[in-house]
Design an enzyme around this catalytic site. Sequence first.
Site, PDB file in Angstrom:
ATOM      1  CE  LYS A 281      57.178  74.362 -33.788  1.00  0.00           C
ATOM      2  NZ  LYS A 281      57.748  74.367 -32.429  1.00  0.00           N
TER       3      LYS A 281
ATOM      4  NE  ARG B 187      63.790  73.754 -27.351  1.00  0.00           N
ATOM      5  CZ  ARG B 187      62.814  74.153 -28.063  1.00  0.00           C
ATOM      6  NH1 ARG B 187      61.512  74.416 -27.587  1.00  0.00           N
ATOM      7  NH2 ARG B 187      62.991  74.798 -28.971  1.00  0.00           N
TER       8      ARG B 187
ATOM      9  CG  HIS C  25      64.638  77.995 -30.859  1.00  0.00           C
ATOM     10  ND1 HIS C  25      63.957  78.724 -31.850  1.00  0.00           N
ATOM     11  CD2 HIS C  25      63.686  77.887 -29.920  1.00  0.00           C
ATOM     12  CE1 HIS C  25      62.634  78.664 -31.550  1.00  0.00           C
ATOM     13  NE2 HIS C  25      62.531  77.949 -30.334  1.00  0.00           N
TER      14      HIS C  25
ATOM     15  NE  ARG D  72      64.616  78.278 -36.829  1.00  0.00           N
ATOM     16  CZ  ARG D  72      65.476  78.551 -35.872  1.00  0.00           C
ATOM     17  NH1 ARG D  72      66.738  78.748 -36.526  1.00  0.00           N
ATOM     18  NH2 ARG D  72      65.519  78.662 -34.652  1.00  0.00           N
TER      19      ARG D  72
ATOM     20  CE1 TYR E 298      29.120  64.272 -16.032  1.00  0.00           C
ATOM     21  CE2 TYR E 298      30.176  65.744 -17.818  1.00  0.00           C
ATOM     22  CZ  TYR E 298      29.771  64.783 -17.351  1.00  0.00           C
ATOM     23  OH  TYR E 298      29.450  63.616 -18.349  1.00  0.00           O
TER      24      TYR E 298
HETATM   25  C1  LIG Z   1      63.637  75.678 -33.795  1.00  0.00           C
HETATM   26  C2  LIG Z   1      62.157  76.681 -34.176  1.00  0.00           C
HETATM   27  N1  LIG Z   1      62.383  77.592 -34.954  1.00  0.00           N
HETATM   28  C3  LIG Z   1      61.276  78.387 -35.139  1.00  0.00           C
HETATM   29  C4  LIG Z   1      59.981  78.150 -34.380  1.00  0.00           C
HETATM   30  C5  LIG Z   1      58.943  79.041 -34.673  1.00  0.00           C
HETATM   31  O1  LIG Z   1      58.471  79.719 -33.447  1.00  0.00           O
HETATM   32  P1  LIG Z   1      57.320  80.930 -33.345  1.00  0.00           P
HETATM   33  O2  LIG Z   1      56.001  80.063 -33.548  1.00  0.00           O
HETATM   34  O3  LIG Z   1      57.540  81.387 -32.111  1.00  0.00           O
HETATM   35  O4  LIG Z   1      57.648  81.766 -34.560  1.00  0.00           O
HETATM   36  C6  LIG Z   1      60.015  77.104 -33.573  1.00  0.00           C
HETATM   37  C7  LIG Z   1      58.753  77.012 -32.564  1.00  0.00           C
HETATM   38  O5  LIG Z   1      58.863  76.568 -31.386  1.00  0.00           O
HETATM   39  C8  LIG Z   1      61.302  76.133 -33.331  1.00  0.00           C
HETATM   40  O6  LIG Z   1      61.267  75.203 -32.326  1.00  0.00           O
END
Ligand SMILES: Cc1ncc(COP(=O)(O)O)c(C=O)c1O
Length: 388
Positions: free
Chosen positions: A35, A133, A162, A218, A263
């Site tokens: 992402k 969240r 999560h 993930r 500045y």
């Molecule tokens: C639902 C979810 N899974 C996995 C991740 C990956 O997390 P990280 O970058 O801490 O490994 C994120 C990132 O915020 C997430 O929102």
Amino acid sequence: MRPTRAEIDLTAIAANVGLACRLAGSKTGVMAVVKADAYGHGAVPVARAAIDAGATWIGVAIPEEAVPLRAAGITCRILVLGPIPPEHADLVATNDLDQCICDLPQAESLDRAARAQGRTLALHLKIDTGMGRVGVRPREVRRVAEKICALGSVRLAGLMTHFAEAEAEEPRFAGEQLSRFAEVTRDLTAAGIVVPLRHAANSAGLLFVPEARLDLVRPGIMLYGCHPRGLQRGPEPLLRPALRLRTAISQIKDVARGDSVSYGRTFVASRDVRVATLPVGYADGCGRLLSNRGQVLVRGHRVPIIGRVCMDMTMVDVSGLPNIRVGDEAVLIGRQGEAEITADEVAEAQGTISYEILCRIGPRVPRVYLPAVSPPTSATPELSGEEP
Ligand SMILES: Cc1ncc(COP(=O)(O)O)c(C=O)c1O
């Protein structure tokens, strides 16, 4: 090409994905989270490198992020990790994405979009076990899951949660979240709802909570070579930073004692100073909070940023460095010779985390890719599957 550019080492990405795969073990799939344009590294090249290195899934935050991946020919399953408004359901269906859902109306809008396109969509029900969240609270999961199962054009492919702080030194709360998650899974199974995939672990979960390596993990930040514990990590030789942000000196001038730089005149020279101007500013990701406190590398030495960081330019004090010339390289993040400035260090100086530093590198900074090179087998570190 601009002298200001981000060099992305795809070999490092591949090595970090390899580490994630070895930690996950052969029964657990690895979803490479790309992402926010792969945390600023470029989603398409990173996704390709990750898949070549063993990732079998890709994770994005919003469906729009999946469109260039599909257009680039990436065919593996892509999960949209965030909830979507109903009007985005068509995009999910058209691109054949897996979608995280956080309530029943989201599932219903996806069901309608899938039916209209003659497809079945895979949904992953997000359970809020403590992040607070998004997601369904554990006590409501069974009711929502039963209703989803009764819809005709979606299937419940996954249950996900999560972690709020798996990077904590004692990740006790992650353990609690996992227990709540396991309880929900047991309740569903008892009610005859068997969901093929369960997943919970982000990078910190994968690294520090071995029992969180369920059917899928993930990882995001670790794939880019940054440690989820930031500077508070222990010795961590195994993650390889993948990004180097560099530029080249565009002007050198001598500033006399009493003169000011940039500045607001926040820097007034207390002695004669040789100043190098760098064509990089906060529009490129060199944060304004680094004014008078950040450092960059020039000729393998750390030199201080002086005065305010501007939108397109930053000044550094190169007094004392011999033979400095216009065109000399300056490194804001990464290595130069033996010296290194990490994204964590830049983050700490600005009171934030490496994630934000990487994501903030602006779109006008060209990304240049160093191709992935497979390591010789003997160079692959052995892992016990425990915390590295
Ligand atoms: C639902 C979810 N899974 C996995 C991740 C990956 O997390 P990280 O970058 O801490 O490994 C994120 C990132 O915020 C997430 O929102």
